[in-house]
Enzyme design. Structure first.
Site: not given
Ligand SMILES: Cc1cc2nc3c(=O)[nH]c(=O)nc-3n(C[C@H](O)[C@H](O)[C@H](O)COP(=O)(O)O)c2cc1C
Length: 329
Positions: A18, A101, A140, A201, A225-226
């Site tokens: 991130m 992304c 990714k 993910n 992640g978050r």
């Protein structure tokens, strides 16, 4: 345990890359709490920009635990290969390629997840980077460009053919950005269609969800992640649940305080006083979210401009919480 090239990854939980969050201090803390693998914030493939402070701090760090995994973003195969080589020269042990992304800055240059629409270019980039370095290269991705052109399985096959060592898949398309819920059926299809390790993910925010997603997809690991923002102990909680089926209690105030103080101290050290104080505010806000008197404390904390002031305020806050907790017990 799973493998990426010759590296054995000890736990099935991975910290997602991130930008602006997963810097060295945060990666180290997540490793200490059990993350099997962490990935640097993406760094541009344009090595001409690496002299900037921002890029310099994202390059591999000798003191980071192995395997040191660095993510590169770009769209020109030769530039990507060159960036991979340079990162390996600087100490990277795994190169991760960002095709996941949706950020404007990346996609404007048709990098990140925008590449998923161009399968021949994806193949060219992956083959060129894999040929350029003698370390594992991972990828990714999202599940595709749009819900109507979900080509995740085709991209995964291209990746496997190119010699990619592992694949992380965020269960949304590029067009979905962060809207709606992540879906895991496409990840399951990718696992079924390939042999290499696949990491699932998207929206995995609890031990139970991690277990469910691993069962549903057959992925070897989950990437968080978050949910890890302000909650680095989530890795310990998920690892424990996956191994034993038991839920660990939430960390007490004392442990949260210890982790946060260490985190903030490491940010000051990594970025220097000026930047460190500013970057600490974002992380502290996440930790304080939902804690008693957290909003007021965050508000006060954000007006502090010195490292020592920040640490002292946090020490006082957590001492008060711990005393209160002990009196109530
Ligand atoms: C602030 C932020 C920065 C991100 N930066 C990157 C990045 O540099 N490279 C990348 O591949 N993905 C990046 N992502 C996407 C995450 O790695 C992950 O795929 C996404 O957040 C979904 O996982 P989650 O639901 O567990 O958060 C970023 C996400 C966020 C929220």
């Amino acid at each position: 345990m799973f493998k990426i090239g010759s590296y054995s990854i000890a736990s099935p939980t991975v910290l997602a890359p991130m930008a602006g969050v997963t810097d060295l201090p945060f990666r180290q803390l997540c490793r200490e709490f059990g993350a099997g693998l962490t990935v640097s914030e993406m760094i541009t493939a344009d090595t001409g920009l690496w002299h900037t402070n921002k890029s310099r701090l994202r390059l591999p760090h000798a003191d980071e635990p192995s395997p040191r995994m660095v993510q590169i973003a770009g769209s020109d195969p030769e530039m990507m290969a060159n960036a991979a080589r340079e990162n390996v020269r600087l100490g990277a042990e795994i190169i991760d390629i960002n095709m996941g992304c949706p950020a404007k800055k990346v996609c404007k240059r048709a990098a990140g997840s925008a590449l998923l629409a161009n399968e021949p270019l994806v193949a060219d980039i992956l083959q060129t980077v894999v040929r350029a370095v003698n370390v594992p290269v991972t990828l990714k991705i999202r599940t595709g460009s749009t819900p109507s052109s979900r080509n995740g399985v085709a991209i995964a096959r291209i990746a496997e053919d190119a010699g990619i060592a592992a694949l992380s898949v965020h269960g949304r398309t590029r067009a979905c950005k962060f809207r709606g819920a992540a879906e895991y059926d496409t990840i399951a299809e990718i696992v079924a269609a390939t042999q290499f390790p696949v990491i699932a993910n998207g929206d995995i925010d609890s031990p139970q969800k991690a277990k469910k997603v691993m069962e549903q997809t057959g992925a070897v690991a989950v990437m968080l992640g978050r949910t890890a923002q302000g909650r680095p102990w989530i890795f310990r909680q998920i690892n424990h649940f996956l191994a034993s089926g038991e839920l660990l209690p939430a960390p007490d105030f004392q442990e949260i305080g210890r982790a946060l103080l260490r985190h903030v101290g490491a940010l000051h050290q990594h970025y220097g006083d000026f930047m460190g104080v500013r970057i600490a505010r974002k992380h502290v806000g996440w930790y304080l979210n939902g804690l008693p008197d957290g909003d007021r404390t965050r508000h006060d904390f954000n007006s502090l401009n010195g490292c020592e002031q920040q640490l002292k305020t946090l020490r006082n806050y957590f001492n008060t919480l711990t005393n209160y907790q002990e009196r109530a017990a």
